[in-house]
Structures are given as C-alpha cells and as structure tokens.
Design a protein around this motif. Sequence first.
Motif, short mmCIF file in Angstrom:
data_model
loop_
_atom_site.label_atom_id
_atom_site.label_comp_id
_atom_site.label_asym_id
_atom_site.label_seq_id
_atom_site.Cartn_x
_atom_site.Cartn_y
_atom_site.Cartn_z
N GLU A 20 -8.08 -110.52 -60.51
CA GLU A 20 -6.93 -109.85 -61.54
C GLU A 20 -6.95 -107.98 -60.54
O GLU A 20 -5.91 -107.62 -60.24
CB GLU A 20 -7.46 -109.04 -63.32
N GLU A 21 -7.79 -107.45 -60.70
CA GLU A 21 -7.61 -106.23 -59.63
C GLU A 21 -6.85 -106.61 -58.73
O GLU A 21 -6.54 -105.34 -58.09
CB GLU A 21 -8.93 -105.89 -59.88
N LYS A 22 -7.55 -107.39 -57.68
CA LYS A 22 -7.01 -106.95 -56.29
C LYS A 22 -5.65 -107.81 -56.71
O LYS A 22 -4.67 -106.96 -55.58
CB LYS A 22 -7.63 -108.25 -55.80
N ALA A 23 -5.51 -108.36 -57.71
CA ALA A 23 -3.86 -109.19 -56.90
C ALA A 23 -3.19 -107.98 -58.04
O ALA A 23 -2.33 -107.09 -57.26
CB ALA A 23 -3.98 -110.24 -57.96
N LEU A 24 -3.47 -107.44 -59.21
CA LEU A 24 -2.57 -105.59 -59.34
C LEU A 24 -2.95 -105.27 -58.14
O LEU A 24 -1.56 -103.84 -58.07
CB LEU A 24 -3.76 -105.14 -60.58
N GLU A 25 -3.66 -104.78 -57.73
CA GLU A 25 -3.73 -103.86 -55.99
C GLU A 25 -2.42 -104.20 -54.80
O GLU A 25 -1.52 -102.92 -54.64
CB GLU A 25 -4.71 -103.49 -55.74
N LYS A 26 -3.43 -105.60 -54.87
CA LYS A 26 -1.72 -105.98 -53.58
C LYS A 26 -0.55 -106.18 -54.70
O LYS A 26 0.55 -105.38 -53.51
CB LYS A 26 -2.07 -107.62 -53.67
N ALA A 27 -0.31 -106.53 -55.34
CA ALA A 27 0.91 -106.03 -56.49
C ALA A 27 1.67 -104.94 -55.62
O ALA A 27 3.04 -104.30 -55.87
CB ALA A 27 1.24 -106.84 -58.03
N THR A 28 0.65 -103.32 -56.55
CA THR A 28 1.63 -102.40 -56.28
C THR A 28 1.71 -102.53 -55.09
O THR A 28 2.78 -101.23 -54.51
CB THR A 28 0.06 -101.16 -57.12
N ASP A 29 0.73 -102.48 -53.79
CA ASP A 29 1.42 -101.87 -52.69
C ASP A 29 2.48 -102.71 -51.82
O ASP A 29 3.06 -102.23 -51.70
CB ASP A 29 -0.28 -102.90 -51.94
N THR A 30 2.32 -103.64 -52.27
CA THR A 30 4.13 -104.21 -51.89
C THR A 30 4.93 -103.44 -53.30
O THR A 30 6.19 -103.77 -51.59
CB THR A 30 3.50 -106.60 -52.32
N ALA A 31 4.87 -103.01 -53.95
CA ALA A 31 6.21 -102.85 -54.92
C ALA A 31 6.05 -101.50 -53.57
O ALA A 31 7.49 -101.48 -53.78
CB ALA A 31 5.87 -102.78 -56.42
N GLU A 32 4.96 -100.54 -53.64
CA GLU A 32 5.94 -99.29 -53.16
C GLU A 32 6.08 -99.72 -51.82
O GLU A 32 6.57 -98.83 -50.74
CB GLU A 32 4.46 -98.91 -52.90
N GLN A 33 5.68 -100.85 -51.02
CA GLN A 33 5.89 -100.95 -49.33
C GLN A 33 7.74 -101.38 -49.27
O GLN A 33 8.63 -100.82 -48.57
CB GLN A 33 5.76 -101.60 -49.05
N ALA A 34 7.92 -101.84 -50.88
CA ALA A 34 9.36 -102.95 -51.14
C ALA A 34 10.44 -101.29 -51.23
O ALA A 34 11.78 -101.48 -50.73
CB ALA A 34 9.47 -103.63 -52.06
N LYS A 35 9.55 -100.85 -51.87
CA LYS A 35 10.58 -99.66 -52.41
C LYS A 35 11.28 -98.85 -51.03
O LYS A 35 12.02 -97.95 -50.32
CB LYS A 35 9.83 -98.35 -53.54
N LYS A 36 10.09 -98.87 -50.30
CA LYS A 36 9.45 -97.43 -49.04
C LYS A 36 10.41 -98.78 -47.49
O LYS A 36 11.60 -97.37 -47.37
CB LYS A 36 8.43 -97.04 -48.26
N GLU A 37 11.26 -100.09 -47.72
CA GLU A 37 11.18 -100.33 -46.68
C GLU A 37 13.10 -100.55 -47.69
O GLU A 37 14.07 -100.04 -46.85
CB GLU A 37 11.65 -102.19 -46.31
N ALA A 38 13.01 -100.52 -48.96
CA ALA A 38 14.83 -100.17 -49.44
C ALA A 38 15.27 -99.12 -49.12
O ALA A 38 16.38 -99.07 -48.86
CB ALA A 38 14.58 -100.54 -50.83
N ALA A 39 14.76 -97.88 -49.31
CA ALA A 39 15.01 -96.01 -49.15
C ALA A 39 15.13 -96.54 -47.69
O ALA A 39 16.45 -95.18 -47.25
CB ALA A 39 13.67 -95.54 -49.43
N GLU A 40 14.45 -96.69 -47.26
CA GLU A 40 14.36 -97.21 -44.84
C GLU A 40 16.44 -97.34 -45.15
O GLU A 40 17.08 -97.17 -43.80
CB GLU A 40 13.58 -97.14 -44.62
N LEU A 41 16.24 -98.63 -45.54
CA LEU A 41 17.41 -99.41 -45.35
C LEU A 41 18.97 -99.02 -45.65
O LEU A 41 19.67 -99.14 -45.02
CB LEU A 41 17.04 -101.02 -46.37
N THR A 42 18.79 -98.02 -47.59
CA THR A 42 19.69 -97.45 -47.54
C THR A 42 20.25 -96.06 -47.01
O THR A 42 20.49 -96.02 -46.53
CB THR A 42 19.22 -96.57 -49.15
N ARG A 43 18.89 -95.52 -46.20
CA ARG A 43 19.06 -94.96 -45.16
C ARG A 43 20.18 -95.09 -44.02
O ARG A 43 20.81 -94.30 -44.25
CB ARG A 43 17.63 -93.77 -44.33
N LYS A 44 19.48 -96.23 -43.54
CA LYS A 44 20.29 -96.21 -42.42
C LYS A 44 21.24 -97.40 -42.47
O LYS A 44 22.79 -96.42 -41.19
CB LYS A 44 19.63 -97.67 -41.72
N ARG A 45 22.03 -97.66 -43.86
CA ARG A 45 23.39 -98.16 -43.78
C ARG A 45 24.26 -97.25 -44.59
O ARG A 45 25.43 -97.37 -44.06
CB ARG A 45 23.01 -99.00 -45.05
#
Length: 103
Positions: A20-45
């Motif tokens: 559960e702890e590993k899954a939560l860490e992975k979900a948190t990392d995935t969410a942070e990465q998605a936020k970064k990618e969304a911010a970069e995509l928004t900046r590019k657009r």
Amino acid sequence: MAKDMLDAVCAAEEEAASREEKALEKATDTAEQAKKEAAELTRKRRKAAEQKSADELEKSKAELEQKGKAAKAEAEKACGDISALADKNRESVIAKAAALLLN
C-alpha cells in the motif's frame, strides 16, 4: 500452529501495508509527473498560440499596409483627375462668372 498462523497473518498484514505504501508513493510520483507534463504542454501550447497570434498580426499589418498603399494611389489618381478637370474648366467657369457679373 496458532503462533505460525498468527505470524503468517502479521507477515501478510506487513506485506499489504508495504504494498500500500509503495502504491501510494508510485501514485504520488505519477501524479507529480503528470502535473509537470501538463504544465509543460500548457507552456508549449501557450507559446505556440502566442507565436501564431504574432504571425497573424504581422500578416494583417502587411495586408493593411498594401490596402493603404492601394487606397492612397486611388486617391492620388482621383485628385489628379479632379485637378485636371478643374484646370480644363477654369477658364470657362471664370468667363461665365464674369459674364454673369457684368450683365
């Protein structure tokens, strides 16, 4: 045997908690990465949209400048035509006005 079962249950609970702890860490990392990618995509657009707007503005300025030049040329020609007509009719208009004043 009960101790073995209790140990197995405890081990299973620890493993579940670890997963559960590993899954939560992975979900948190995935969410942070998605936020970064969304911010970069928004900046590019946004940058692409700003560039497109700037390009369209320059194109519009160029078109407007061409239309302005064409309108100026037409106006100059019309003024020239009016001036030529005025020059042509000036003597007869003056003569008619003088005739009306003298008669």
